[in-house]
Design a protein around this motif. Sequence first.
Motif, PDB file in Angstrom:
ATOM      1  N   ASP A 170      -2.831   5.219  -3.877  1.00 47.35           N
ATOM      2  CA  ASP A 170      -3.998   5.605  -3.072  1.00 47.35           C
ATOM      3  C   ASP A 170      -4.147   7.125  -3.075  1.00 47.35           C
ATOM      4  OD1 ASP A 170      -5.976   6.073  -1.199  1.00 47.35           O
ATOM      5  OD2 ASP A 170      -5.018   4.898   0.403  1.00 47.35           O
ATOM      6  N   LEU A 187      -4.556   9.623   0.192  1.00 46.01           N
ATOM      7  CA  LEU A 187      -3.537   9.876   1.218  1.00 46.01           C
ATOM      8  C   LEU A 187      -3.249  11.368   1.302  1.00 46.01           C
ATOM      9  CD1 LEU A 187      -1.137   6.909   0.389  1.00 46.01           C
ATOM     10  CD2 LEU A 187      -2.601   7.137   2.407  1.00 46.01           C
ATOM     11  N   GLY A 202       0.760  -1.236   0.000  1.00 43.01           N
ATOM     12  CA  GLY A 202       0.000   0.000   0.000  1.00 43.01           C
ATOM     13  C   GLY A 202       0.793   1.289   0.000  1.00 43.01           C
ATOM     14  N   GLY A 203       0.089   2.340  -0.380  1.00 43.70           N
ATOM     15  CA  GLY A 203       0.675   3.663  -0.456  1.00 43.70           C
ATOM     16  C   GLY A 203       1.082   4.229   0.885  1.00 43.70           C
ATOM     17  N   HIS A 204       0.450   3.761   1.955  1.00 39.93           N
ATOM     18  CA  HIS A 204       0.788   4.327   3.272  1.00 39.93           C
ATOM     19  C   HIS A 204       2.242   4.053   3.646  1.00 39.93           C
ATOM     20  CE1 HIS A 204      -0.415   0.202   4.271  1.00 39.93           C
ATOM     21  NE2 HIS A 204       0.331   0.327   5.335  1.00 39.93           N
TER      22      HIS A 204
END
Length: 128
Positions: free
Chosen positions: A77, A80, A46-48
Amino acid sequence: AEKALDLGSDNVQTLRVLYDAYQALGRSEELAEIAPRLAEIDPDFGGHKLLEQAADRWNAGQTAAAVALARQALAIDPGLGKAYYFVGLHHAAKEENAEAKEALRKFIELAPDDPEVATARQMLQYLE
């Protein structure tokens, strides 16, 4: 894991082992290199995680690397909000005011409770 990577492996498990090892060892340069590769092949990453790396690069004064990671995080994502903050500050520093305002507004919209919202609002007032 590094040897497997040197041999061209893009195995998710190999990259995850490397990511975790680099993080545990505090090897931020290697983390910044491996995170985008892992994000490309592992949707659970994921982008996080890229955003975490962007924040680390930003805090280390490596703004270009931080913005590149923030943009990669947004590609994964777009929700964010904090990534827009880094992008907005980058545009503001380059006197690209229209782009800076757009990114900072998006940050405020998506992350209204972030501690940096006050700074973003001040930047917007300055850019107006």
